[in-house]
Design a protein around this motif. Structure first.
Motif, PDB file in Angstrom:
ATOM      1  N   TYR A 132       0.824  -1.203   0.000  1.00 38.73           N
ATOM      2  CA  TYR A 132       0.000   0.000   0.000  1.00 38.73           C
ATOM      3  C   TYR A 132       0.862   1.259   0.000  1.00 38.73           C
ATOM      4  N   ILE A 133       1.978   1.222   0.696  1.00 36.30           N
ATOM      5  CA  ILE A 133       2.911   2.368   0.664  1.00 36.30           C
ATOM      6  C   ILE A 133       3.305   2.656  -0.785  1.00 36.30           C
ATOM      7  N   TYR A 134       3.572   1.597  -1.546  1.00 31.31           N
ATOM      8  CA  TYR A 134       3.929   1.790  -2.961  1.00 31.31           C
ATOM      9  C   TYR A 134       2.777   2.427  -3.729  1.00 31.31           C
ATOM     10  N   GLN A 135       1.546   1.970  -3.484  1.00 29.64           N
ATOM     11  CA  GLN A 135       0.388   2.545  -4.177  1.00 29.64           C
ATOM     12  C   GLN A 135       0.290   4.049  -3.928  1.00 29.64           C
ATOM     13  N   GLU A 136       0.618   4.453  -2.711  1.00 24.76           N
ATOM     14  CA  GLU A 136       0.518   5.867  -2.338  1.00 24.76           C
ATOM     15  C   GLU A 136       1.715   6.685  -2.836  1.00 24.76           C
ATOM     16  N   SER A 137       2.745   6.021  -3.314  1.00 25.72           N
ATOM     17  CA  SER A 137       3.965   6.764  -3.670  1.00 25.72           C
ATOM     18  C   SER A 137       4.434   6.504  -5.100  1.00 25.72           C
ATOM     19  N   LYS A 138       3.531   6.033  -5.962  1.00 26.08           N
ATOM     20  CA  LYS A 138       3.896   5.729  -7.347  1.00 26.08           C
ATOM     21  C   LYS A 138       4.469   6.941  -8.077  1.00 26.08           C
ATOM     22  N   ASN A 139       3.996   8.130  -7.727  1.00 25.35           N
ATOM     23  CA  ASN A 139       4.439   9.343  -8.421  1.00 25.35           C
ATOM     24  C   ASN A 139       5.514  10.109  -7.660  1.00 25.35           C
ATOM     25  N   LYS A 140       6.083   9.491  -6.655  1.00 22.90           N
ATOM     26  CA  LYS A 140       7.118  10.140  -5.851  1.00 22.90           C
ATOM     27  C   LYS A 140       8.496   9.570  -6.176  1.00 22.90           C
ATOM     28  N   THR A 141       9.541  10.267  -5.760  1.00 24.16           N
ATOM     29  CA  THR A 141      10.881   9.683  -5.718  1.00 24.16           C
ATOM     30  C   THR A 141      10.943   8.837  -4.458  1.00 24.16           C
ATOM     31  N   PHE A 144       8.863  16.013   2.368  1.00 17.27           N
ATOM     32  CA  PHE A 144       8.994  14.566   2.122  1.00 17.27           C
ATOM     33  C   PHE A 144       8.023  13.779   2.996  1.00 17.27           C
ATOM     34  N   ASP A 145       7.678  12.579   2.529  1.00 15.44           N
ATOM     35  CA  ASP A 145       6.944  11.594   3.320  1.00 15.44           C
ATOM     36  C   ASP A 145       7.946  10.597   3.890  1.00 15.44           C
ATOM     37  N   TYR A 146       7.477   9.759   4.805  1.00 16.30           N
ATOM     38  CA  TYR A 146       8.436   8.819   5.413  1.00 16.30           C
ATOM     39  C   TYR A 146       7.736   7.622   6.026  1.00 16.30           C
ATOM     40  N   LEU A 147       8.559   6.602   6.243  1.00 16.17           N
ATOM     41  CA  LEU A 147       8.166   5.362   6.919  1.00 16.17           C
ATOM     42  C   LEU A 147       9.410   4.889   7.656  1.00 16.17           C
ATOM     43  N   VAL A 148       9.339   4.835   8.991  1.00 15.30           N
ATOM     44  CA  VAL A 148      10.506   4.458   9.791  1.00 15.30           C
ATOM     45  C   VAL A 148      10.048   3.615  10.973  1.00 15.30           C
ATOM     46  N   GLY A 149      10.900   2.699  11.414  1.00 19.86           N
ATOM     47  CA  GLY A 149      10.517   1.737  12.448  1.00 19.86           C
ATOM     48  C   GLY A 149      10.697   2.196  13.874  1.00 19.86           C
ATOM     49  N   ILE A 172       2.088  10.215   5.095  1.00 18.96           N
ATOM     50  CA  ILE A 172       1.726  10.152   3.668  1.00 18.96           C
ATOM     51  C   ILE A 172       0.994  11.449   3.313  1.00 18.96           C
ATOM     52  N   THR A 173       1.608  12.269   2.473  1.00 17.50           N
ATOM     53  CA  THR A 173       1.001  13.522   2.028  1.00 17.50           C
ATOM     54  C   THR A 173       1.157  13.599   0.508  1.00 17.50           C
ATOM     55  N   ASP A 174       1.184  14.809  -0.021  1.00 22.40           N
ATOM     56  CA  ASP A 174       1.431  14.981  -1.456  1.00 22.40           C
ATOM     57  C   ASP A 174       2.878  15.395  -1.731  1.00 22.40           C
ATOM     58  N   ALA A 175       3.785  15.128  -0.777  1.00 19.31           N
ATOM     59  CA  ALA A 175       5.203  15.489  -0.949  1.00 19.31           C
ATOM     60  C   ALA A 175       5.810  14.723  -2.127  1.00 19.31           C
ATOM     61  N   PRO A 176       6.844  15.268  -2.770  1.00 18.28           N
ATOM     62  CA  PRO A 176       7.419  14.634  -3.961  1.00 18.28           C
ATOM     63  C   PRO A 176       8.374  13.473  -3.668  1.00 18.28           C
ATOM     64  N   VAL A 177       8.744  13.293  -2.398  1.00 19.49           N
ATOM     65  CA  VAL A 177       9.744  12.282  -2.008  1.00 19.49           C
ATOM     66  C   VAL A 177       9.189  11.475  -0.841  1.00 19.49           C
ATOM     67  N   ILE A 178       9.498  10.166  -0.816  1.00 20.21           N
ATOM     68  CA  ILE A 178       9.215   9.360   0.375  1.00 20.21           C
ATOM     69  C   ILE A 178      10.486   8.602   0.758  1.00 20.21           C
ATOM     70  N   VAL A 179      10.824   8.635   2.041  1.00 19.03           N
ATOM     71  CA  VAL A 179      12.007   7.958   2.584  1.00 19.03           C
ATOM     72  C   VAL A 179      11.520   6.788   3.423  1.00 19.03           C
ATOM     73  N   CYS A 180      11.904   5.564   3.035  1.00 14.80           N
ATOM     74  CA  CYS A 180      11.378   4.353   3.679  1.00 14.80           C
ATOM     75  C   CYS A 180      12.476   3.511   4.301  1.00 14.80           C
ATOM     76  N   GLU A 181      12.291   3.130   5.555  1.00 23.39           N
ATOM     77  CA  GLU A 181      13.093   2.043   6.110  1.00 23.39           C
ATOM     78  C   GLU A 181      12.587   0.758   5.457  1.00 23.39           C
TER      79      GLU A 181
END
Length: 453
Positions: A96-105, A133-138, A150-159
């Protein structure tokens, strides 16, 4: 309005994603058979705490745009069965994270160790430089309201975790992120309950590399021979950026790092953190940040929660708590503490808490891991063994596996507390390493150990 339902909403990162989507304006519902703090209060405050615990197929309706399945849910879950019957779109968390970030770096930071800290360093630098940026961290990080955004930011940083995505999707989570910029910090066998051999574990990283599109960026630790060999064998289609230990100095317990003409004093220390920082800098460079801007930001980074977390200190001793539990992490944390304070004794206590660490065969991987300590102890809970339905461990076997005849071994918390109180903490640091709680050890009382010496 997008409608999303979470099965097993109470998970530590699952509930954070639910809150992030609610904040984005989605209609969010969820269920779970038990929800503990802090998820309970967080969900209540966000207005999406289920009105009752337990599973109810009636919550799953044909108008749902997505069903997000938590790790805690089983295959026979009535809500999952209903979602399948209705042929709804069912996603694991990373899918689902991928679905929300298809248009992001998408930036994915993976590896057996250092994922959380490296991710936290990138997030801290981007925040300090006011980049969106958006993010996902543990882990919960200072300066961030939640661990998923999860917002409309152009970048997402994921652990990027290698653990399985869900009960119906056994592939590792990081296989679903499809990053344009990836980091691999190193490979050291872990999660033996999922990956019974090292080769199976290593293959997950090979798949991750092979899945990346040609020309995308892979930043990797060239000092890890296994990883370097894997990248050479499978990463020829990528833009490869190796990294190693940056130039640095240590004076009076303080570390200064240098990148070209630029330098900064740090609040964190240890070779593992310097490696993490080098990887984070290279990510930030790819996102348009200069070395000078990165160093200005990273100088105020205090570390992720429970990573060499300061419990107490005085002029002649420090007590640290660290999440380290896998062999490579334990060794890195030990060496960092000894290197930073070469004139101080080190008392180290490791709790065997994970499935891997409580496995008699896997314990061989800990050979020499506690060698840097002047005084070393291992604690394990009989209760943890019972919960995991594992056989008891003989103290003699533990000592043999670690390769220390002088190893102090405890399975009773009170005896561990007596041992800690008996140590002399003059010119001494105490390091407590675990992903558990030492059967309920009161960390707030540990500062008394220093005041008594």
């Amino acid at each position: 309005m997008t409608k999303v339902h979470f099965i097993a909403i109470g998970g530590s990162v699952m509930h954070q994603l639910a809150i992030a989507l609610k904040n984005k304006g989605y209609q969010v519902t969820g269920s779970d058979d038990e929800i503990f703090e802090p998820a309970l209060s967080n969900l209540r405050q966000a207005g999406i705490l289920p009105d009752s615990t337990g599973w109810d197929a009636g919550r799953v309706t044909p108008d749902l745009d997505a069903v997000i399945l938590g790790m805690h849910a089983r295959e026979d879950n009535p809500e999952l069965i209903k979602a399948r019957e209705l042929q709804l779109k069912i996603y694991s968390f990373p899918e689902y994270i991928y679905q929300e970030s298809k248009n992001k770096t998408r930036v994915a930071i993976g590896g057996s160790h250092g994922k959380t800290t490296t991710t936290a360093m990138v997030m801290h630098a981007l925040q300090q430089q006011h980049q969106s940026f958006d993010y996902l961290v543990g882990a919960r990080l200072e300066g961030f309201a939640q661990s998923v955004n999860i917002t409309d930011a152009p970048v997402i940083v994921c652990e990027a975790d290698e653990y399985p995505a869900s009960v119906i999707e056994k592939r590792p989570k990081f296989h679903f992120l499809h990053p344009q910029i990836a980091v691999l910090t190193g490979i050291a066998w872990d999660h033996i309950n999922v990956f019974p051999t090292y080769e199976i574990y290593k293959e997950q990283f090979a798949i991750f590399i092979r899945q990346m599109e040609p020309g995308q960026v892979l930043i990797y630790n060239e000092g890890d021979p296994e990883l370097a060999e894997l990248v050479t064998a499978t990463g020829a289609h990528l833009r490869l950026i190796p990294y190693g230990l940056p130039q640095h100095t240590i004076e009076n317990g303080a570390t200064r790092v240098f990148f070209g003409q630029e330098s900064a004093s740090l609040e964190v220390f240890g070779n593992h953190n310097l490696l993490n920082m080098h990887a984070a800098k290279l990510v930030c460079n790819e996102l348009g940040m200069t070395n000078a801007a990165f160093l200005a930001a990273i100088a105020t980074f205090k570390g992720a929660a429970k990573r060499l977390e300061l419990v107490a200190k005085n002029d002649h001793g420090i007590i640290y708590r660290d999440f380290a539990h896998a062999p490579s992490k334990v060794k890195a944390t030990m060496e960092a503490t000894k290197q930073q304070f070469p004139d101080r004794k080190l008392v180290a206590v490791l709790e065997l808490h994970t499935y891997s660490s409580l496995n008699a065969e896997f314990l061989e991987q800990y050979q020499g891991a506690l060698d840097a300590a002047d005084t070393a102890a291992v604690f394990y809970s009989k209760h943890a063994l019972e919960i995991k339905r594992m056989p008891d461990l003989a103290p003699e076997l533990i000592a043999q596996r670690f390769g220390r005849n002088d190893l102090h071994i405890f399975h009773d918390r009170e005896k561990l507390e007596t041992f800690l109180a008996a140590q002399n903490y003059r010119d001494t640091n105490l390091l407590l390493m675990s992903s558990g709680t030492y059967d309920g050890l009161d960390f707030s009382k540990l500062k008394e150990l220093l005041s008594n010496n």
